[in-house]
Structure formats: C-alpha cells, structure tokens
Design an enzyme around this catalytic site. Sequence first.
Site, PDB file in Angstrom:
ATOM      1  N   LYS A  10      43.664  39.459 162.911  1.00  0.00           N
ATOM      2  CA  LYS A  10      44.639  40.123 162.350  1.00  0.00           C
ATOM      3  C   LYS A  10      44.511  41.697 162.201  1.00  0.00           C
ATOM      4  CE  LYS A  10      45.285  35.864 159.295  1.00  0.00           C
ATOM      5  NZ  LYS A  10      45.158  35.366 157.801  1.00  0.00           N
ATOM      6  N   PHE A  58      53.803  35.086 147.775  1.00  0.00           N
ATOM      7  CA  PHE A  58      53.184  35.984 148.556  1.00  0.00           C
ATOM      8  C   PHE A  58      53.807  36.142 149.954  1.00  0.00           C
ATOM      9  CE2 PHE A  58      50.714  32.186 148.884  1.00  0.00           C
ATOM     10  CZ  PHE A  58      50.596  31.969 150.325  1.00  0.00           C
ATOM     11  N   GLU A 127      50.509  25.947 168.542  1.00  0.00           N
ATOM     12  CA  GLU A 127      50.182  27.524 168.179  1.00  0.00           C
ATOM     13  C   GLU A 127      49.782  27.923 169.516  1.00  0.00           C
ATOM     14  OE1 GLU A 127      49.188  27.637 163.668  1.00  0.00           O
ATOM     15  OE2 GLU A 127      47.424  27.785 164.852  1.00  0.00           O
TER      16      GLU A 127
HETATM   17  P1  IDP Z   1      44.300  29.611 156.469  1.00  0.00           P
HETATM   18  O1  IDP Z   1      44.552  31.046 157.017  1.00  0.00           O
HETATM   19  O2  IDP Z   1      43.018  29.466 155.884  1.00  0.00           O
HETATM   20  O3  IDP Z   1      44.631  28.363 157.501  1.00  0.00           O
HETATM   21  P2  IDP Z   1      46.925  29.139 155.239  1.00  0.00           P
HETATM   22  O4  IDP Z   1      47.096  28.420 153.922  1.00  0.00           O
HETATM   23  O5  IDP Z   1      47.356  28.547 156.392  1.00  0.00           O
HETATM   24  O6  IDP Z   1      45.307  29.525 155.268  1.00  0.00           O
HETATM   25  O7  IDP Z   1      47.412  30.530 154.984  1.00  0.00           O
HETATM   26  C1  IDP Z   1      48.022  31.527 155.952  1.00  0.00           C
HETATM   27  C2  IDP Z   1      47.325  33.005 155.483  1.00  0.00           C
HETATM   28  O8  IDP Z   1      48.280  33.258 154.521  1.00  0.00           O
HETATM   29  C3  IDP Z   1      46.012  33.206 155.149  1.00  0.00           C
HETATM   30  O9  IDP Z   1      45.037  33.343 156.157  1.00  0.00           O
HETATM   31  C4  IDP Z   1      46.212  34.368 154.381  1.00  0.00           C
HETATM   32  O10 IDP Z   1      46.456  35.527 155.040  1.00  0.00           O
HETATM   33  C5  IDP Z   1      47.740  34.021 153.667  1.00  0.00           C
HETATM   34  N1  IDP Z   1      47.555  33.456 152.327  1.00  0.00           N
HETATM   35  C6  IDP Z   1      47.383  32.208 152.164  1.00  0.00           C
HETATM   36  N2  IDP Z   1      47.411  32.037 150.679  1.00  0.00           N
HETATM   37  C7  IDP Z   1      47.250  33.118 150.163  1.00  0.00           C
HETATM   38  C8  IDP Z   1      47.734  33.503 148.805  1.00  0.00           C
HETATM   39  O11 IDP Z   1      47.209  32.751 147.956  1.00  0.00           O
HETATM   40  N3  IDP Z   1      47.901  35.043 148.480  1.00  0.00           N
HETATM   41  C9  IDP Z   1      47.919  35.650 149.620  1.00  0.00           C
HETATM   42  N4  IDP Z   1      47.842  35.430 150.868  1.00  0.00           N
HETATM   43  C10 IDP Z   1      47.488  34.114 151.245  1.00  0.00           C
END
Ligand code: IDP
Length: 153
Positions: A10, A58, A127
């Site tokens: 990222k 978010f 993906e």
């Molecule tokens: P992961 O990346 O661990 O698989 P996901 O739930 O798929 O987690 O979320 C994708 C991305 O979205 C996260 O890596 C993070 O950058 C962002 N994200 C997830 N949950 C939150 C949150 O509660 N607040 C802010 N950003 C979040």
Amino acid sequence: MKERTLLLLKADALQRGLIGRILSRFEDKGFAIVAMKMLRMSKDLAKEHYAHLVTKPFYPDLEKFMTEYPIIAVVIEGKEAVEVTRLIVGPTNGSKAPGGSIRGDLSNSTSRNTIHASDSKETAEKEIKRFFKHDELFEYKMHNEHFLKASDE
Ligand code: IDP
Ligand code: MG
C-alpha cells in the site's frame, strides 16, 4: 500444495520506503515472486476490490488512501501461499497485530497497515485476475544453480 496469492504493497509502505523489507519477508520464507507492477488504482477498481467494505463509514477514507498514490501489486507463489501469507501479514489492526508479523512490526494503524493479502484461495484467484493479465504472470525455474550463485567463480 503450491498456490498463488495477491499482495498489494500500500501507499504507506511505498512512501515510508518499506518495500524491500516487506518483500524480503516473503522471499526469506521461500516464496517466489511471479508477477509485480506499480499502478494507481482507479476508484472503480477500489470499489470492486473492497466491495465488502463500501458501506462502512471509513470507506471514503479507504478509497482515497488506496487511489491517491501509487501502490505495488505482487503475486507470490509457494506452499500454502494464501494461509501462510496471512500469518506473515498479521491481523488488520497494526496496533493489535503480534510482533513478528509485518503489520505488528511496521504499522500502528487500522487503515495504514502497509499491505493487503488475499484472504482465501477463491479470493486469491479473483484478485490475481483483477490486477494481472495472464501473460503478466511468469513461470520460471527456481533452484537454477546459475542464478543462485552470487559470484562468477
Ligand atoms: P484485511 O486487509 O486484514 O483483509 P479487511 O477487513 O478486508 O482487512 O479490510 C480491508 C482494508 O480496509 C484494511 O486492510 C484496512 O486498510 C481498511 N480497514 C478495515 N477496517 C477498517 C477500520 O475499521 N477503519 C479503517 N480502515 C479499515
Ligand atoms: Mg481483506
């Protein structure tokens, strides 16, 4: 079982100069890099990639973070790549991620957590296709003695 999975390095990883160190962890574990490119995600691509999050409060910040700056997409290949990669990456919130994981060691944030990794074999397949065309994925011989030697001697 040899598998492939998608990583996205990222914008925070790129801006902070962490790419080499992050990729080293996968190379050290024995994974092969079979595809890699720098790109900027479009808003449409972000909405597709984070479809499970578009309704979250978010999401606008996440979309901005993921589309405003370049990222690096990588496909790695190796034994149980999907599961092992998620362990190396660690849980979403860097503040709570265990030491030794990439997020645990390098991030103290839920959003700016340096790296994405596919969460299942099915997701990985989708993906990888989302970011790479078939001819951008490479098969190459590992353990070729010629390349494993650092010196000509
Ligand atoms: P992961 O990346 O661990 O698989 P996901 O739930 O798929 O987690 O979320 C994708 C991305 O979205 C996260 O890596 C993070 O950058 C962002 N994200 C997830 N949950 C939150 C949150 O509660 N607040 C802010 N950003 C979040
Ligand atoms: Mg996820």
